[in-house]
Write a protein that holds these residues in place. Sequence first.
Motif, PDB file in Angstrom:
ATOM      1  N   THR A 100     -57.635 -75.903  15.901  1.00 52.08           N
ATOM      2  CA  THR A 100     -56.086 -74.961  15.197  1.00 52.08           C
ATOM      3  C   THR A 100     -55.917 -73.268  15.342  1.00 52.08           C
ATOM      4  O   THR A 100     -55.596 -72.475  15.004  1.00 52.08           O
ATOM      5  CB  THR A 100     -57.222 -74.771  14.065  1.00 52.08           C
ATOM      6  OG1 THR A 100     -58.958 -74.470  14.466  1.00 52.08           O
ATOM      7  CG2 THR A 100     -58.010 -75.949  12.969  1.00 52.08           C
ATOM      8  N   THR A 103     -55.935 -69.667  13.455  1.00 51.61           N
ATOM      9  CA  THR A 103     -55.137 -69.630  12.162  1.00 51.61           C
ATOM     10  C   THR A 103     -56.395 -69.917  11.357  1.00 51.61           C
ATOM     11  O   THR A 103     -57.042 -69.467  10.225  1.00 51.61           O
ATOM     12  CB  THR A 103     -54.325 -70.272  11.451  1.00 51.61           C
ATOM     13  OG1 THR A 103     -54.213 -71.947  12.525  1.00 51.61           O
ATOM     14  CG2 THR A 103     -52.897 -70.469  12.957  1.00 51.61           C
ATOM     15  N   THR A 128     -59.560 -70.394   5.516  1.00 51.88           N
ATOM     16  CA  THR A 128     -58.181 -70.736   6.393  1.00 51.88           C
ATOM     17  C   THR A 128     -57.298 -69.463   6.294  1.00 51.88           C
ATOM     18  O   THR A 128     -58.225 -68.948   5.762  1.00 51.88           O
ATOM     19  CB  THR A 128     -57.406 -71.558   5.085  1.00 51.88           C
ATOM     20  OG1 THR A 128     -57.817 -71.019   3.689  1.00 51.88           O
ATOM     21  CG2 THR A 128     -58.128 -72.990   4.355  1.00 51.88           C
ATOM     22  N   ASP A 198     -50.461 -77.116   1.216  1.00 52.51           N
ATOM     23  CA  ASP A 198     -49.973 -77.061   2.737  1.00 52.51           C
ATOM     24  C   ASP A 198     -51.028 -76.469   3.537  1.00 52.51           C
ATOM     25  O   ASP A 198     -51.440 -76.612   4.784  1.00 52.51           O
ATOM     26  CB  ASP A 198     -48.994 -75.688   2.745  1.00 52.51           C
ATOM     27  CG  ASP A 198     -49.271 -73.867   1.983  1.00 52.51           C
ATOM     28  OD1 ASP A 198     -50.599 -74.692   1.404  1.00 52.51           O
ATOM     29  OD2 ASP A 198     -49.350 -73.155   2.771  1.00 52.51           O
ATOM     30  N   GLU A 199     -52.359 -75.853   3.249  1.00 58.71           N
ATOM     31  CA  GLU A 199     -53.040 -75.870   4.320  1.00 58.71           C
ATOM     32  C   GLU A 199     -53.391 -77.091   5.039  1.00 58.71           C
ATOM     33  O   GLU A 199     -54.646 -77.250   5.953  1.00 58.71           O
ATOM     34  CB  GLU A 199     -53.980 -75.215   3.831  1.00 58.71           C
ATOM     35  CG  GLU A 199     -53.766 -72.766   3.810  1.00 58.71           C
ATOM     36  CD  GLU A 199     -54.464 -71.939   3.371  1.00 58.71           C
ATOM     37  OE1 GLU A 199     -54.114 -70.686   3.950  1.00 58.71           O
ATOM     38  OE2 GLU A 199     -55.203 -72.096   2.395  1.00 58.71           O
ATOM     39  N   THR A 201     -52.854 -80.013   4.649  1.00 62.44           N
ATOM     40  CA  THR A 201     -51.801 -80.606   5.129  1.00 62.44           C
ATOM     41  C   THR A 201     -52.098 -80.225   7.070  1.00 62.44           C
ATOM     42  O   THR A 201     -51.662 -80.715   8.041  1.00 62.44           O
ATOM     43  CB  THR A 201     -50.420 -80.481   5.165  1.00 62.44           C
ATOM     44  OG1 THR A 201     -50.698 -80.925   3.649  1.00 62.44           O
ATOM     45  CG2 THR A 201     -49.571 -81.406   5.607  1.00 62.44           C
ATOM     46  N   THR A 202     -51.728 -78.704   7.507  1.00 68.24           N
ATOM     47  CA  THR A 202     -52.080 -79.160   8.403  1.00 68.24           C
ATOM     48  C   THR A 202     -53.205 -78.465   9.101  1.00 68.24           C
ATOM     49  O   THR A 202     -52.796 -78.727   9.995  1.00 68.24           O
ATOM     50  CB  THR A 202     -51.947 -76.509   8.140  1.00 68.24           C
ATOM     51  OG1 THR A 202     -50.531 -75.896   7.526  1.00 68.24           O
ATOM     52  CG2 THR A 202     -51.883 -75.733  10.277  1.00 68.24           C
ATOM     53  N   THR A 205     -53.209 -82.419   9.816  1.00 70.11           N
ATOM     54  CA  THR A 205     -52.028 -82.353  11.478  1.00 70.11           C
ATOM     55  C   THR A 205     -52.968 -82.331  12.695  1.00 70.11           C
ATOM     56  O   THR A 205     -52.995 -83.229  13.450  1.00 70.11           O
ATOM     57  CB  THR A 205     -51.358 -81.563  10.922  1.00 70.11           C
ATOM     58  OG1 THR A 205     -50.717 -82.070   9.815  1.00 70.11           O
ATOM     59  CG2 THR A 205     -50.175 -81.798  12.722  1.00 70.11           C
TER      60      THR A 205
END
Length: 235
Positions: A100, A103, A128, A198-199, A201-202, A205
Amino acid sequence: MSELQETPPAAPASPAGTTGTEAPGQPPVKPVLTAGAAKRANASVIGMIIALVLSIATFLPIVLMNPSPKSDGYRPDINVSAVARNAADVAGFTPAAPETGETFRANYARWESGTGSGVPTWEVGYLTPKEAFIGMVQTRQANPTWLLQQVKSAPVTGSRSAGGRDWELRDTGKGEKSMVLVDAGGTTVILTGSAQLDEFTTLATAVVKALDTKAGASPGSTAVATVSPSAATSP
């Protein structure tokens, strides 16, 4: 013969220097300190001032030697990859260690033997970029009872694609969400927390990439969504 009228005797005058009832318009008598009493009073005040100055001089160096921290607080330096390698010997699978960067900051990484639940798990907690929390749980021994305990009976609200995989999305309706994936390698991975989608999803991934790298699979490997998420695990 006319009657004689006697004049009542006048009240004796107050002795000099004594006071009875103050005459109207006269200022009240103020006590006057003697020179000795005034000197003793001033000495007490000066003594208190000196004591205060000495107290400040005693504690000031301590305060100066302990400046307030300039950061937002203690942030542990957790090497997730290193802890995952150590846990792999007892896990029976390869624990996912998502890359990661800077971030998402890990604030814990641990192997739980599952003494209480009967389900051993690999767990990592992430802060996050928006200062929310997402906890990752991975296990090879998931069962329906454990899953229901983790999700607190939260309903399925849809699915979300991340890393080329379809993750099951669940929402408690109280701000806490979960994304759940059963990997082709046989482990169940659950992301749970209060962060925005959205976090999620990041991070999801990055998890898929880690799973594919360890398994030597391509990003498009088949995966099936499981039936429940985990509740967020606090460090």
